[in-house]
Design an enzyme around this catalytic site. Structure first.
Site, PDB file in Angstrom:
ATOM      1  CD  GLN A  78     -44.665  35.253  -0.826  1.00 33.61           C
ATOM      2  OE1 GLN A  78     -45.748  35.768  -0.628  1.00 33.61           O
ATOM      3  NE2 GLN A  78     -44.480  34.342  -1.751  1.00 33.61           N
ATOM      4  CG  PHE A  79     -42.857  29.249   2.214  1.00 35.26           C
ATOM      5  CD1 PHE A  79     -42.024  28.349   1.568  1.00 35.26           C
ATOM      6  CD2 PHE A  79     -44.203  29.292   1.856  1.00 35.26           C
ATOM      7  CE1 PHE A  79     -42.506  27.496   0.592  1.00 35.26           C
ATOM      8  CE2 PHE A  79     -44.695  28.447   0.886  1.00 35.26           C
ATOM      9  CZ  PHE A  79     -43.849  27.547   0.244  1.00 35.26           C
ATOM     10  CB  THR A  80     -41.866  31.603  -2.134  1.00 36.24           C
ATOM     11  OG1 THR A  80     -42.509  32.870  -2.181  1.00 36.24           O
ATOM     12  CG2 THR A  80     -42.895  30.489  -2.078  1.00 36.24           C
TER      13      THR A  80
END
Length: 146
Positions: A78-80
């Site tokens: 989950q890069f966000t």
């Protein structure tokens, strides 16, 4: 490295309407990696997640880990989690690691969890995924390696 930990009764991830990971009781993890992270960060978080005492014992006290309850893990990249929303209306993702750095570290994190005896299901790195879960409690924690 940052992990959002959600105690769940069940969780699953799908890509293109195909289920690629599913667990019953355990932990749903959203895993974010920043460009500064190393294998030490992954090790710290894998140990922390595996031993985190957020499941109830026979007296109703949060005193048991996912290892002790026989639960499983669904780990989703989950890069966000490294989105910076302080300026303007559009998140800035400059702190998130590039995929060529993040993916090996994400895979290593999951390997370290498996090495401790946990069943670990995953999403598909870099893909558009649909994630669903029944959050149990609800219990949701955010853990940073730094």
């Amino acid at each position: 490295m940052r992990v959002v930990v959600q105690r769940c009764k069940s969780a699953e991830v799908t890509v293109n309407n195909q289920t690629i990971g599913r667990i019953e009781q355990g932990l749903m993890l959203l895993v974010g990696i920043t460009y500064e992270d190393t294998e030490q960060d992954a090790k710290y978080l894998a140990d922390k997640v595996a031993g985190l005492r957020i499941f109830e014992d026979e007296t109703g006290k949060m005193n048991l880990s996912v290892l002790e309850t026989g639960g499983a893990i669904l780990s989703v990249s989950q890069f966000t989690l490294y989105g910076d929303c302080r300026k303007g209306k559009r998140p800035n993702f400059m702190s998130a690691a590039r995929p060529e750095q993040a993916e090996p570290l994400y895979q290593e994190f999951n390997r370290m969890l498996r090495e401790q005896g946990l069943q670990v299901e995953t999403g598909a790195f870099g893909e558009m995924m649909d994630v669903s879960l029944t959050n149990w409690g609800p219990v949701t924690l955010m853990i940073d390696s730094k």
